[in-house]
Design an enzyme around this catalytic site. Structure first.
Site, short mmCIF file in Angstrom:
data_model
loop_
_atom_site.label_atom_id
_atom_site.label_comp_id
_atom_site.label_asym_id
_atom_site.label_seq_id
_atom_site.Cartn_x
_atom_site.Cartn_y
_atom_site.Cartn_z
N ASP A 86 38.31 -44.78 -11.90
CA ASP A 86 38.17 -43.45 -12.49
C ASP A 86 37.43 -42.52 -11.53
OD1 ASP A 86 38.63 -41.63 -14.52
OD2 ASP A 86 36.71 -42.03 -15.51
N GLU A 87 37.60 -41.23 -11.74
CA GLU A 87 37.01 -40.19 -10.88
C GLU A 87 37.42 -40.39 -9.43
OE1 GLU A 87 35.80 -37.84 -12.44
OE2 GLU A 87 34.90 -38.58 -14.29
#
Length: 219
Positions: A86-87
Site C-alpha cells: 500500500d501507498e
C-alpha cells in the site's frame, strides 16, 4: 503466472480498503503473504483504511530491498505467495524494479496500491515506474467525489482549507485535518484548476465563466 498489478485512483477511492480485502481473500484460500506500507495515516508499520480497518505491516524505508526481503523470508523456511504493497506511490523507482524481480524471479504475486499524481498533478516517481512495468494497471471504480458532487480526479493539498501548489512532494496529512493544519482534498479538474476547495467555495461565484444574466423587469 505471477503478476505485478497496480491499483490506482485518487484519495478516498478505497485503495487501502481493497488492499485489506485482497489480503483477507487470499489468506482465506490458504495463501500466505507479506504486507508493506509507507507513511500510513495511522502511523508506522500499519496499513489502515478510512473505514476503521487496520493490520500490521512492514514499514518501507528507502533502504528496504523487496527482493532481498522475500528471498530472506524464503531462505528461512517461510512461505510467501503474494505481497500487498500500500501507498506504493512513495516507493522509490528501484524498489518498484525490485517488485518486478519478485514477480519474475520468485513467482510471487505483487499487488500494489497507490495514488498516481501528487497535489501538483505530477506523477509520483513510484507510480510512474509502476505504470511502466506493471502487468496490469487497474483504475478503481469507487469514485471519490469533489465537494461539488462531480467525480474527483485530482488530489489537492490545503493549508487551513486553502489550496496550495508549492512545497515538497511528500508531506503526510489527512483529509480530516484541522483548520490550521496541512490537509488533502479530492477535487474535480475544474475546481483543482481554479483552486476552489470546499472551505473556499462560498467565497465567490463558483465559475468566473457564467453566462450574463439580467433580471427581468415587471411590466
Amino acid at each position: 503466472m505471477a503478476e505485478l498489478v497496480f491499483f490506482s485512483g485518487t484519495m478516498d477511492c478505497g485503495k487501502s480498503t481493497l488492499a485489506l480485502q485482497m489480503d483477507h481473500n487470499h489468506a482465506a484460500r490458504g495463501r500466505q503473504g507479506l504486507i508493506f506500507t509507507r507513511n500510513d495515516r495511522a502511523g508506522a508499520a500499519t496499513l489502515s483504511s478510512r473505514l476503521g480497518l487496520a493490520t500490521e505491516a512492514v514499514e518501507v524505508g528507502d533502504g528496504l530491498d523487496f527482493h532481498a526481503h522475500v528471498v530472506a523470508e524464503l531462505s528461512a523456511g517461510g512461505r510467501c505467495d503474494y505481497l500487498i504493497c500500500d501507498e506504493a506511490q512513495f516507493f522509490t523507482t528501484d524498489q518498484v524494479d525490485q517488485l518486478a524481480r519478485v514477480v519474475d524471479d520468485l513467482g510471487v504475486d505483487v499487488f500494489t496500491f497507490g495514488i498516481t499524481t501528487d497535489f501538483r498533478t505530477r506523477l509520483f516517481p513510484g507510480s510512474q515506474r509502476l505504470i511502466e512495468l506493471a502487468d496490469r494497471v487497474e483504475v478503481l471504480q469507487v469514485e471519490a467525489l469533489c465537494w461539488c458532487g462531480a467525480r474527483a480526479t485530482h488530489n489537492a493539498r490545503t493549508v487551513g482549507g486553502v489550496m496550495v501548489v508549492e512545497g515538497a512532494q511528500v508531506v503526510v496529512g489527512d483529509v480530516a485535518a484541522g483548520s490550521d493544519e496541512i490537509g488533502y482534498e479530492v477535487l474535480c479538474r475544474r475546481h483543482h484548476r481554479r483552486r476552489t476547495t470546499a472551505a473556499t467555495s462560498g467565497s465567490g461565484a463558483l465559475s468566473p465563466d457564467v453566462l450574463p444574466f439580467e433580471p427581468q423587469h415587471s411590466r
